[in-house]
Each structure stands twice: as C-alpha cells, then as structure tokens.
Design a protein around this motif. Sequence first.
Motif, PDB file in Angstrom:
ATOM      1  N   SER A 205     101.073 -69.967 -55.010  1.00 53.51           N
ATOM      2  CA  SER A 205     101.372 -68.653 -55.605  1.00 53.51           C
ATOM      3  C   SER A 205     101.110 -68.664 -57.115  1.00 53.51           C
ATOM      4  O   SER A 205     100.615 -67.680 -57.663  1.00 53.51           O
ATOM      5  CB  SER A 205     102.832 -68.275 -55.330  1.00 53.51           C
ATOM      6  OG  SER A 205     103.719 -69.263 -55.851  1.00 53.51           O
ATOM      7  N   ALA A 206     101.428 -69.776 -57.760  1.00 53.65           N
ATOM      8  CA  ALA A 206     101.191 -69.881 -59.197  1.00 53.65           C
ATOM      9  C   ALA A 206      99.700 -69.915 -59.502  1.00 53.65           C
ATOM     10  O   ALA A 206      99.242 -69.358 -60.506  1.00 53.65           O
ATOM     11  CB  ALA A 206     101.875 -71.124 -59.757  1.00 53.65           C
ATOM     12  N   LYS A 207      98.939 -70.561 -58.626  1.00 57.30           N
ATOM     13  CA  LYS A 207      97.485 -70.598 -58.803  1.00 57.30           C
ATOM     14  C   LYS A 207      96.897 -69.188 -58.687  1.00 57.30           C
ATOM     15  O   LYS A 207      96.013 -68.804 -59.457  1.00 57.30           O
ATOM     16  CB  LYS A 207      96.842 -71.521 -57.771  1.00 57.30           C
ATOM     17  CG  LYS A 207      97.101 -72.996 -58.007  1.00 57.30           C
ATOM     18  CD  LYS A 207      96.434 -73.849 -56.934  1.00 57.30           C
ATOM     19  CE  LYS A 207      96.678 -75.328 -57.186  1.00 57.30           C
ATOM     20  NZ  LYS A 207      96.038 -76.185 -56.155  1.00 57.30           N
ATOM     21  N   GLU A 208      97.392 -68.425 -57.724  1.00 57.92           N
ATOM     22  CA  GLU A 208      96.903 -67.050 -57.553  1.00 57.92           C
ATOM     23  C   GLU A 208      97.268 -66.198 -58.758  1.00 57.92           C
ATOM     24  O   GLU A 208      96.467 -65.379 -59.230  1.00 57.92           O
ATOM     25  CB  GLU A 208      97.490 -66.461 -56.268  1.00 57.92           C
ATOM     26  CG  GLU A 208      96.971 -67.134 -55.009  1.00 57.92           C
ATOM     27  CD  GLU A 208      97.663 -66.626 -53.748  1.00 57.92           C
ATOM     28  OE1 GLU A 208      98.667 -65.865 -53.890  1.00 57.92           O
ATOM     29  OE2 GLU A 208      97.221 -66.981 -52.632  1.00 57.92           O
ATOM     30  N   ASN A 209      98.462 -66.386 -59.291  1.00 61.54           N
ATOM     31  CA  ASN A 209      98.892 -65.652 -60.478  1.00 61.54           C
ATOM     32  C   ASN A 209      98.038 -66.016 -61.689  1.00 61.54           C
ATOM     33  O   ASN A 209      97.615 -65.141 -62.455  1.00 61.54           O
ATOM     34  CB  ASN A 209     100.362 -65.946 -60.755  1.00 61.54           C
ATOM     35  CG  ASN A 209     100.896 -65.191 -61.956  1.00 61.54           C
ATOM     36  OD1 ASN A 209     100.599 -64.014 -62.147  1.00 61.54           O
ATOM     37  ND2 ASN A 209     101.691 -65.861 -62.785  1.00 61.54           N
ATOM     38  N   LEU A 210      97.770 -67.305 -61.847  1.00 62.74           N
ATOM     39  CA  LEU A 210      96.944 -67.762 -62.968  1.00 62.74           C
ATOM     40  C   LEU A 210      95.536 -67.182 -62.880  1.00 62.74           C
ATOM     41  O   LEU A 210      94.966 -66.763 -63.893  1.00 62.74           O
ATOM     42  CB  LEU A 210      96.887 -69.287 -62.974  1.00 62.74           C
ATOM     43  CG  LEU A 210      95.962 -69.919 -64.031  1.00 62.74           C
ATOM     44  CD1 LEU A 210      96.441 -69.566 -65.436  1.00 62.74           C
ATOM     45  CD2 LEU A 210      95.896 -71.429 -63.858  1.00 62.74           C
ATOM     46  N   SER A 211      94.979 -67.137 -61.694  1.00 65.13           N
ATOM     47  CA  SER A 211      93.620 -66.596 -61.514  1.00 65.13           C
ATOM     48  C   SER A 211      93.513 -65.163 -62.010  1.00 65.13           C
ATOM     49  O   SER A 211      92.491 -64.746 -62.568  1.00 65.13           O
ATOM     50  CB  SER A 211      93.213 -66.678 -60.038  1.00 65.13           C
ATOM     51  OG  SER A 211      93.163 -68.023 -59.603  1.00 65.13           O
ATOM     52  N   LYS A 212      94.580 -64.384 -61.819  1.00 66.11           N
ATOM     53  CA  LYS A 212      94.587 -63.005 -62.310  1.00 66.11           C
ATOM     54  C   LYS A 212      94.714 -62.950 -63.832  1.00 66.11           C
ATOM     55  O   LYS A 212      94.083 -62.132 -64.498  1.00 66.11           O
ATOM     56  CB  LYS A 212      95.736 -62.231 -61.671  1.00 66.11           C
ATOM     57  CG  LYS A 212      95.621 -62.091 -60.154  1.00 66.11           C
ATOM     58  CD  LYS A 212      96.854 -61.417 -59.564  1.00 66.11           C
ATOM     59  CE  LYS A 212      96.777 -61.331 -58.059  1.00 66.11           C
ATOM     60  NZ  LYS A 212      97.997 -60.712 -57.457  1.00 66.11           N
ATOM     61  N   LEU A 213      95.511 -63.867 -64.402  1.00 66.86           N
ATOM     62  CA  LEU A 213      95.758 -63.852 -65.851  1.00 66.86           C
ATOM     63  C   LEU A 213      94.535 -64.257 -66.664  1.00 66.86           C
ATOM     64  O   LEU A 213      94.373 -63.816 -67.804  1.00 66.86           O
ATOM     65  CB  LEU A 213      96.926 -64.796 -66.177  1.00 66.86           C
ATOM     66  CG  LEU A 213      98.316 -64.381 -65.695  1.00 66.86           C
ATOM     67  CD1 LEU A 213      99.327 -65.484 -65.983  1.00 66.86           C
ATOM     68  CD2 LEU A 213      98.756 -63.081 -66.344  1.00 66.86           C
ATOM     69  N   ILE A 214      93.661 -65.076 -66.091  1.00 69.65           N
ATOM     70  CA  ILE A 214      92.544 -65.617 -66.872  1.00 69.65           C
ATOM     71  C   ILE A 214      91.237 -64.861 -66.649  1.00 69.65           C
ATOM     72  O   ILE A 214      90.204 -65.256 -67.176  1.00 69.65           O
ATOM     73  CB  ILE A 214      92.328 -67.106 -66.548  1.00 69.65           C
ATOM     74  CG1 ILE A 214      91.901 -67.272 -65.078  1.00 69.65           C
ATOM     75  CG2 ILE A 214      93.573 -67.925 -66.869  1.00 69.65           C
ATOM     76  CD1 ILE A 214      91.522 -68.701 -64.719  1.00 69.65           C
ATOM     77  N   GLU A 215      91.295 -63.789 -65.919  1.00 66.14           N
ATOM     78  CA  GLU A 215      90.060 -63.082 -65.551  1.00 66.14           C
ATOM     79  C   GLU A 215      89.202 -62.723 -66.759  1.00 66.14           C
ATOM     80  O   GLU A 215      87.979 -62.820 -66.725  1.00 66.14           O
ATOM     81  CB  GLU A 215      90.409 -61.824 -64.763  1.00 66.14           C
ATOM     82  CG  GLU A 215      89.195 -61.048 -64.270  1.00 66.14           C
ATOM     83  CD  GLU A 215      89.577 -59.833 -63.444  1.00 66.14           C
ATOM     84  OE1 GLU A 215      88.665 -59.189 -62.906  1.00 66.14           O
ATOM     85  OE2 GLU A 215      90.793 -59.534 -63.340  1.00 66.14           O
ATOM     86  N   ASP A 216      89.838 -62.301 -67.861  1.00 66.13           N
ATOM     87  CA  ASP A 216      89.085 -61.866 -69.036  1.00 66.13           C
ATOM     88  C   ASP A 216      89.263 -62.814 -70.220  1.00 66.13           C
ATOM     89  O   ASP A 216      89.067 -62.428 -71.373  1.00 66.13           O
ATOM     90  CB  ASP A 216      89.509 -60.451 -69.444  1.00 66.13           C
ATOM     91  CG  ASP A 216      91.008 -60.378 -69.785  1.00 66.13           C
ATOM     92  OD1 ASP A 216      91.738 -61.331 -69.435  1.00 66.13           O
ATOM     93  OD2 ASP A 216      91.420 -59.384 -70.400  1.00 66.13           O
ATOM     94  N   LYS A 217      89.623 -64.081 -69.934  1.00 63.70           N
ATOM     95  CA  LYS A 217      89.873 -65.038 -71.009  1.00 63.70           C
ATOM     96  C   LYS A 217      88.843 -66.168 -70.992  1.00 63.70           C
ATOM     97  O   LYS A 217      88.242 -66.465 -69.957  1.00 63.70           O
ATOM     98  CB  LYS A 217      91.285 -65.626 -70.895  1.00 63.70           C
ATOM     99  CG  LYS A 217      92.400 -64.592 -71.039  1.00 63.70           C
ATOM    100  CD  LYS A 217      93.771 -65.239 -70.989  1.00 63.70           C
ATOM    101  CE  LYS A 217      94.888 -64.194 -71.032  1.00 63.70           C
ATOM    102  NZ  LYS A 217      94.879 -63.437 -72.300  1.00 63.70           N
ATOM    103  N   ASN A 218      88.686 -66.801 -72.138  1.00 62.99           N
ATOM    104  CA  ASN A 218      87.725 -67.908 -72.272  1.00 62.99           C
ATOM    105  C   ASN A 218      88.371 -69.208 -71.784  1.00 62.99           C
ATOM    106  O   ASN A 218      88.635 -70.118 -72.553  1.00 62.99           O
ATOM    107  CB  ASN A 218      87.285 -68.066 -73.726  1.00 62.99           C
ATOM    108  CG  ASN A 218      86.616 -66.831 -74.271  1.00 62.99           C
ATOM    109  OD1 ASN A 218      85.984 -66.077 -73.524  1.00 62.99           O
ATOM    110  ND2 ASN A 218      86.736 -66.608 -75.562  1.00 62.99           N
TER     111      ASN A 218
END
Length: 296
Positions: A205-218
Amino acid sequence: MNILIIENEIYLAQKVVSRLLDDGHSCDYIESPNIDNLTKDYDIVLLSTSLPSSLCKNIIKRYSETAIILLLVSYISDETVTNPIKDGAKDYIMKPFIMDELVRKIYHYKECRSIRRELQTLREYVDFIMEDIDTKEVLLPPSFPTLIESNSQKCADKLVFELSRKLDMPISFISLGTSTWQKQLNNIDKKRIIYLTQFHSLKRSAKENLSKLIEDKNCIISSLETEEDFPYRKIEFNDSNLLMSNTNIMTINDYVKLMVLSYQSKYPDTELSKKLGISRKSLWEKRKKLGIEKKK
C-alpha cells in the motif's frame, strides 16, 4: 590566516594591517616587492594594481595556485582588473573602500575555497569507493520517475551520482525506511534529483501511495528486490562481484554462488572451501551444479 598586503599607499596599508591584526590574522606588509624575495606562503594576498602591470602579473603567477588574491584598484580597466583576474586573481575592491567590505570579501573567498576543497575530496572519495563498479554498459535515462533494481546499493548509487553530474543537478537523499519520508519528499525543491532508497522495505500500500506522489517529481528510486508492479520506467543493474547489501534471507545455493563469484579470484580453492565450510570436492560440485565458471 597568513595575509600579505602589497600596497604603496602607506596610510591605506596601515589601516588594512591594523584591522586584520585586530581580527586575529598574521599580516606582512610590503610596498614594492622583489618577486625573488617572495618565498613565504600566504592564504590571502591583497595586491594593489597601482604597481607595474608586469610585477602584478608575476606576483599573481607566484601565488595564484596557493592563495586567494584580491586586487586593490583605483580605477577599473583591462590592465587593473580584467587581465589580472584572467591571470588568476579572484576579485577586486575599489579604493577607497569600507574596511568591513574588504573583510567580507576575504571571508567569502576563504569559505569558497574550503567548500571547493571539501567537494573535491568528496568526489575523489566517491570515485574511490565505486571504482570497481563498471557502468559502461548501463545508461540511466534522464527521465523521471525511474526505478533501479539492483543486487547492490552501491551499484544504484553510482548510477545516480553519474546522472547528477551529467544533468548538473544536486541530489536530495531520502531513505524510505524512515517514518518521515513522505514529509521530506513534499519539502524538496523540484530542481533537484530526489533519490529514494529502500523501496523494497515498503508495504504494498505504501508503494502504491509513493507511486502517486512521485508522478511529477524528479525521482530515482532504488530497490534490492524485483518490483513487478512499478508503474514507471525501470532499469536493472546487478554486479555479481559485489555482495548483496539487503537483509533478505538467501538460499544456501545463492549464497555459495555469490561467495564463489566474489572471492574465487582472491583465494585458492583450498582456502575458499575452508571459508565456506565445505570440502574442495563439494566446491567443485557446487560450481558444476550452479554453472559457475572457474576463473584462471
């Protein structure tokens, strides 16, 4: 600091010397030096460009590699500023100047020199500890987010350092093993590479959350496990000559294979088998079973 003042305006020179002595520095003052007599080393050289340009040039040549040279100038021209800076002087200050401004420049360039030296030391250290990792066949694309799957954290680290140099972008490091990683991620400047390690330590679940947070980040993410469901670009970079640095339990065969590949060039079979706690015959059988070619 040891400071040399070369100035033919005696009153100005005395004021400079007095202020620098009050600040705890060691000062030498000369009006018009003989270049052959300048044998002492200094941290700072304050050089008046009212001296003959050829003499200034020789003094700069003498000290530019070891000292910070600041020019004391009465007017700005190619002869008093442009050419001396090309020769190796760092900066200039116009006469008459406020003494605090001169002191500010001295400390500014001293700090810059210290930072450059520290940066050079750190670069050499990084190159030293990673010199055994060959990345010639691996290209980390300048696109974000990207996941690096590797059997060694050092392998992933080297790729990220190389990309940082290539793009001329600084790196912010975040361990996903800490409880504050999400807060850190939200507070980082977008003009930096965000390097996230220990992705394998997160729950699904944390991996899925992280994937959303980094979508527009370097972001560059590293994992010491295979990540089947990562939604962005992935690359794989493994080095059989490096030990696995994660905490996963390995099978006996995987462990033996890793040890043999890592150390067979360092130890003869007799010593290697002793370290593994097996006989030479068992070591031979393991090589055959695991498809390990013996290096000559």
